[in-house]
Scaffold this motif. Structure first.
Motif, PDB file in Angstrom:
ATOM      1  N   VAL A  22      -2.720  -6.872  10.774  1.00  0.00           N
ATOM      2  CA  VAL A  22      -2.525  -6.351  10.297  1.00  0.00           C
ATOM      3  C   VAL A  22      -1.996  -6.382   8.682  1.00  0.00           C
ATOM      4  N   GLY A  23      -2.629  -5.332   7.373  1.00  0.00           N
ATOM      5  CA  GLY A  23      -1.888  -6.165   6.394  1.00  0.00           C
ATOM      6  C   GLY A  23      -1.819  -4.510   5.400  1.00  0.00           C
ATOM      7  N   VAL A  24      -1.038  -5.122   4.619  1.00  0.00           N
ATOM      8  CA  VAL A  24      -0.565  -4.208   4.147  1.00  0.00           C
ATOM      9  C   VAL A  24      -0.810  -4.959   2.129  1.00  0.00           C
ATOM     10  N   HIS A  25      -1.586  -3.408   1.580  1.00  0.00           N
ATOM     11  CA  HIS A  25      -1.682  -3.825   0.518  1.00  0.00           C
ATOM     12  C   HIS A  25      -1.903  -2.470  -0.698  1.00  0.00           C
ATOM     13  N   PRO A  26      -1.174  -2.165  -1.396  1.00  0.00           N
ATOM     14  CA  PRO A  26      -0.436  -0.860  -1.990  1.00  0.00           C
ATOM     15  C   PRO A  26      -0.947  -1.528  -3.409  1.00  0.00           C
ATOM     16  N   LEU A  27      -2.041  -0.276  -3.624  1.00  0.00           N
ATOM     17  CA  LEU A  27      -2.869  -0.349  -4.874  1.00  0.00           C
ATOM     18  C   LEU A  27      -1.674   0.106  -6.228  1.00  0.00           C
ATOM     19  N   MET A 165      -1.241   7.033  -1.022  1.00  0.00           N
ATOM     20  CA  MET A 165      -0.830   6.141  -2.127  1.00  0.00           C
ATOM     21  C   MET A 165       0.062   6.638  -3.150  1.00  0.00           C
ATOM     22  N   ASN A 166      -0.713   7.939  -3.839  1.00  0.00           N
ATOM     23  CA  ASN A 166      -0.257   8.986  -4.608  1.00  0.00           C
ATOM     24  C   ASN A 166      -0.014   7.883  -5.704  1.00  0.00           C
ATOM     25  N   LEU A 167      -1.803   7.808  -6.684  1.00  0.00           N
ATOM     26  CA  LEU A 167      -1.498   7.187  -7.495  1.00  0.00           C
ATOM     27  C   LEU A 167      -0.380   8.035  -8.991  1.00  0.00           C
ATOM     28  N   VAL A 168      -0.451   9.092  -8.363  1.00  0.00           N
ATOM     29  CA  VAL A 168       0.553  10.041  -9.732  1.00  0.00           C
ATOM     30  C   VAL A 168       1.948   9.299 -10.348  1.00  0.00           C
ATOM     31  N   ALA A 191       6.362   5.170  -1.870  1.00  0.00           N
ATOM     32  CA  ALA A 191       7.893   5.685  -1.810  1.00  0.00           C
ATOM     33  C   ALA A 191       8.604   4.347  -1.551  1.00  0.00           C
ATOM     34  N   ALA A 192       8.478   3.914  -0.878  1.00  0.00           N
ATOM     35  CA  ALA A 192       8.932   1.890  -0.358  1.00  0.00           C
ATOM     36  C   ALA A 192       8.935   1.027  -1.489  1.00  0.00           C
ATOM     37  N   GLU A 193       7.124   1.898  -2.668  1.00  0.00           N
ATOM     38  CA  GLU A 193       7.929   0.331  -3.642  1.00  0.00           C
ATOM     39  C   GLU A 193       8.411   1.326  -5.225  1.00  0.00           C
ATOM     40  N   LEU A 194       8.531   2.421  -4.825  1.00  0.00           N
ATOM     41  CA  LEU A 194       9.364   2.601  -5.640  1.00  0.00           C
ATOM     42  C   LEU A 194      10.275   3.855  -5.971  1.00  0.00           C
ATOM     43  N   ALA A 195      11.300   3.070  -4.481  1.00  0.00           N
ATOM     44  CA  ALA A 195      12.597   3.675  -4.397  1.00  0.00           C
ATOM     45  C   ALA A 195      13.335   3.591  -4.577  1.00  0.00           C
ATOM     46  N   GLU A 196      13.552   2.146  -5.351  1.00  0.00           N
ATOM     47  CA  GLU A 196      14.918   1.604  -6.283  1.00  0.00           C
ATOM     48  C   GLU A 196      14.791   2.280  -7.296  1.00  0.00           C
ATOM     49  N   GLN A 242      -6.517  -7.483  -8.293  1.00  0.00           N
ATOM     50  CA  GLN A 242      -5.130  -8.046  -7.604  1.00  0.00           C
ATOM     51  C   GLN A 242      -5.046  -7.450  -6.279  1.00  0.00           C
ATOM     52  N   TRP A 243      -5.746  -5.956  -6.235  1.00  0.00           N
ATOM     53  CA  TRP A 243      -5.568  -5.781  -5.199  1.00  0.00           C
ATOM     54  C   TRP A 243      -6.183  -6.182  -3.890  1.00  0.00           C
ATOM     55  N   LEU A 244      -7.480  -6.186  -4.758  1.00  0.00           N
ATOM     56  CA  LEU A 244      -9.214  -6.372  -4.182  1.00  0.00           C
ATOM     57  C   LEU A 244      -8.829  -7.548  -3.620  1.00  0.00           C
ATOM     58  N   ALA A 245      -8.500  -8.515  -5.052  1.00  0.00           N
ATOM     59  CA  ALA A 245      -8.622  -9.437  -4.371  1.00  0.00           C
ATOM     60  C   ALA A 245      -7.728 -10.606  -3.501  1.00  0.00           C
TER      61      ALA A 245
END
Length: 260
Positions: A22-27, A165-168, A191-196, A242-245
């Motif tokens: 399992v991989g997590v790759h946020p865009l 992802m919710n890129l907005v 949310a996990a990336e932007l929570a701070e 970078q996301w794709l790589a």
């Protein structure tokens, strides 16, 4: 329930003799490309038009497809509650709600769009005055207009009941000229990336969302800029290349781990 062996440290699931990694790759967002597009003449024309609509007032912006998961009706209900419980914002704020049509071949989606429009009319009828339109709802697709709204936003509302992802939520902090505050559903994929840097809300809690909107509008310039910097950094941390790589690299690593 399935008797699978889950190794959270190694991010693997083993079941029926097969191992799944399992991989997590946020865009993230391609910040230079987005910024260049937002500076184009067609966007600037919308900036001028929306600035006239705002008339120097603070702007709450939301940009979504008219899908049930986007939770637009509860977002509008939260704005209505803000105006009811915080009358000091009367005449001082405008809500720009730009909703892109989605799946209108399905009756459920047509009815949801109609419910969004009904709620918007109720807000305007209840609070609007001769010199103040509290809400501007547009149900059509206009990407340059959306970029212009990002640039002018004081507050961005993203409150899905569940989302990917919710890129907005990532695009607006990169473009906002004032350093927008972000009111974000804890169920959004970002949310996990932007929570701070965000003000997180339960998407079902209209009153808490209204309170978060008030906090976002009342935020000091220093605090809003601090949070906006955190949001922008997180949003641009993993651009598409970078996301794709990273995914290709993860696939190669997983393949090497498999027995011959």
């Amino acid at each position: 329930m399935l008797g699978a062996q889950v190794d959270r440290a190694a991010c693997t699931v083993r079941h029926a003799g097969h191992t799944t990694t399992v991989g997590v790759h946020p865009l993230g967002v391609d910040a230079p490309r987005l910024t260049a597009r937002a500076a184009a003449d067609d966007v600037q024309a919308h900036v001028s038009a929306l600035s006239e609509v705002a008339g120097g007032r603070k702007l709450i912006v939301r940009i979504d497809r008219t899908e049930l998961s986007k939770n637009i009706v509860r977002g509008l209900a939260a704005y209505r509650e803000l105006l009811i419980t915080r009358p000091q914002w009367h005449g001082r704020v405008v809500h720009l709600a730009f909703a892109y049509p989605s799946r209108h071949d399905l009756p459920e989606y047509r009815e949801y769009t109609a419910s969004v429009q009904r709620m918007a009319r109720e807000i305007v009828d209840e609070f609007g005055t001769e010199d103040w339109d509290p809400l501007v709802l547009q149900v059509n697709d206009d990407y340059p207009r959306s970029l212009a709204a990002y640039r002018l936003a004081d507050v961005l509302l993203v409150n899905p009941v569940r989302d990917g992802m919710n890129l907005v939520a990532k695009e607006a902090p990169l473009l906002s000229e004032r350093g927008c505050a972000l009111v974000l559903s804890r169920e959004a994929g970002a949310a996990a990336e932007l929570a701070e840097g965000a003000l997180l809300v339960n998407p079902y809690d209209v009153s808490a969302t209204a309170q978060a909107l008030h906090e976002a509008l009342s935020m000091t310039d220093e605090e809003r800029r601090r949070r906006a910097t955190l949001l922008a950094q997180a949003s641009a941390a993993c651009p598409p290349d970078q996301w794709l790589a990273a995914q290709l690299s993860a696939l190669e690593t997983a393949a090497r781990r498999q027995p011959a």
